[in-house]
Design an enzyme around this catalytic site. Structure first.
Site, mmCIF file in Angstrom:
data_model
loop_
_atom_site.group_PDB
_atom_site.id
_atom_site.type_symbol
_atom_site.label_atom_id
_atom_site.label_comp_id
_atom_site.label_asym_id
_atom_site.label_seq_id
_atom_site.Cartn_x
_atom_site.Cartn_y
_atom_site.Cartn_z
ATOM 1 N N ASP A 41 0.854 -1.176 0.000
ATOM 2 C CA ASP A 41 0.000 0.000 0.000
ATOM 3 C C ASP A 41 0.897 1.236 0.000
ATOM 4 O O ASP A 41 1.998 1.214 0.546
ATOM 5 C CB ASP A 41 -0.890 -0.036 1.246
ATOM 6 C CG ASP A 41 -1.942 1.035 1.236
ATOM 7 O OD1 ASP A 41 -2.063 1.751 0.229
ATOM 8 O OD2 ASP A 41 -2.651 1.168 2.251
ATOM 9 N N ASP A 54 -8.230 -6.815 3.045
ATOM 10 C CA ASP A 54 -7.180 -6.843 4.063
ATOM 11 C C ASP A 54 -7.682 -6.142 5.317
ATOM 12 O O ASP A 54 -8.543 -5.261 5.247
ATOM 13 C CB ASP A 54 -5.924 -6.114 3.560
ATOM 14 C CG ASP A 54 -6.114 -4.602 3.548
ATOM 15 O OD1 ASP A 54 -5.801 -3.951 4.561
ATOM 16 O OD2 ASP A 54 -6.593 -4.060 2.530
#
Length: 375
Positions: free
Chosen positions: A90, A267
């Site tokens: 990310d 997630d």
């Protein structure tokens, strides 16, 4: 790259797989969060035994805590961590924008002050891609603005436009990548909770034709009904040929609803986080091991679980460790919750393959009350 094996007959749930540089990832896929390249308190071996083939790491934290040059010396994050499966990295944008008093946004990126030592830094969309290229990330996430629930339309519109511009520049960077690097770019759609902004964001992102699409900016404190409304609306606009990733969700009831709407990847660090308070995931709902009723309980947390905790230790012993704030208790509880999540995903896949997803989802959600979770 992406294949669907089975679509549910009545809903949008599906089973398939994603081929990535470090191996195949089956979907639906729960991705554990290893912010700095490892899950807190868990060995890689635990994840490997669970056949975890995709872990999330965070560019923002790796950049500040470790530094890009160190990763470069090791020739990538996989070599540095000795993790031979896939990494999704990310950008860390969510973390940056959560510090509203420590950052300033412009059209090219974001200036921010480190929450660690107060040093000043500047992230650009091109720079974020370059960092993740050095990491050797298997899935790259671009810089984006995750706006908070409740902002006005004009602010949401501005942030959506900036996110789209950053996505475009990141996509251009991906076309000029170094030779031999095969990581996939998943672009992120935003739009806050305004449907016209969501639609425009998705259409603009789809024009870039990235390998995968992420839905960002939901599960950020909005009512559950609003979350489901935007999730369903966004899903309907994304072609079935694209793998779909909803960022930041991971509790069982949120996952089941996401899969119902056709989401493939998710997630969340919640399974590990709730262990700090002694909360354990079980087939009968959340078990709060700190309760007095478990003080002298000699039974195992869950009979059909093969984690270290359930194979060897009693509920009473775990309660003692958690109440005493012993790290070993957190380690055992974290391993259990991760085992549980992977077992749940396996059951969901089987239910879809057997055309039984509706019954599975209905019976499962009856066991889990919304107030048991903190998404």
């Amino acid at each position: 790259m992406f294949s669907v094996i089975k679509n549910d007959k009545h809903f949008n749930a599906r089973v398939g797989f994603l081929n990535l540089p470090h191996g195949r990832v089956d979907i639906p896929c729960f991705m554990p969060v290893g912010t700095l390249g490892a899950m807190k308190g868990l060995k890689h071996a635990v994840l490997e035994k669970l056949e975890c083939n995709l872990m999330l790491a965070n560019t923002y934290h790796l950049y500040l805590r470790l530094g890009i040059k160190t990763v470069e010396k090791y020739v990538g994050l996989h070599n540095f961590t000795i993790w031979n499966k896939n990494f999704l990295t990310d950008s860390g944008g969510f973390r940056v924008f959560s510090f509203s008093d420590l950052r300033k946004i412009d059209l090219k990126g974001v200036h921010f002050k480190s929450h660690i030592d107060g040093s000043y830094h500047y992230f650009t969309s091109e720079g974020i891609f370059a960092m993740q290229e050095i990491f050797g990330s298997d899935i790259i996430m671009p810089l984006d603005i995750c706006s908070s629930y409740g902002i006005d339309y004009n602010e949401a519109n501005l942030y959506t436009n900036i996110t789209t511009n950053w996505a475009s520049s990141t996509f251009k960077s991906s076309k000029n990548r170094k030779e031999g690097y095969n990581g996939l770019l998943f672009l992120i759609t935003q739009g806050n909770f305004f449907k016209d902004l969501r639609k425009r964001s998705i259409n603009d992102i789809l024009e870039l034709d990235s390998p995968g699409i992420a839905i960002g900016g939901i599960s950020v404190g909005e009512p559950r009904e609003k979350y489901l409304e935007i999730l369903e609306y966004s899903f309907l606009l994304i072609p079935k040929e694209k793998p779909r990733y909803v960022m930041g969700i991971g509790t069982p009831h949120y996952i089941l609803n996401a899969i119902y709407y056709g989401i493939d990847i998710f997630d969340c660090f919640n399974p590990a986080r709730i262990t700090r308070h002694g909360s354990l995931l079980t087939d009968n709902g959340i078990m709060c091991i700190g309760r007095k009723e478990y003080k002298d309980d000699t039974s195992k947390v869950e009979k059909n679980c093969i984690c270290t905790l359930c194979k060897r230790y009693s509920r009473g012993y775990l309660r003692h460790l958690i109440k005493s704030k012993e790290l070993f208790g957190i380690v055992l509880a974290s391993e259990h919750n991760i085992h549980y999540m992977f077992r749940l995903i396996s059951k969901i896949r089987a239910a879809i393959l057997n055309d039984d997803f509706l019954n599975f989802r209905t019976s499962y959600l009856k066991k889990y009350e919304e107030e048991n979770f903190d998404e």
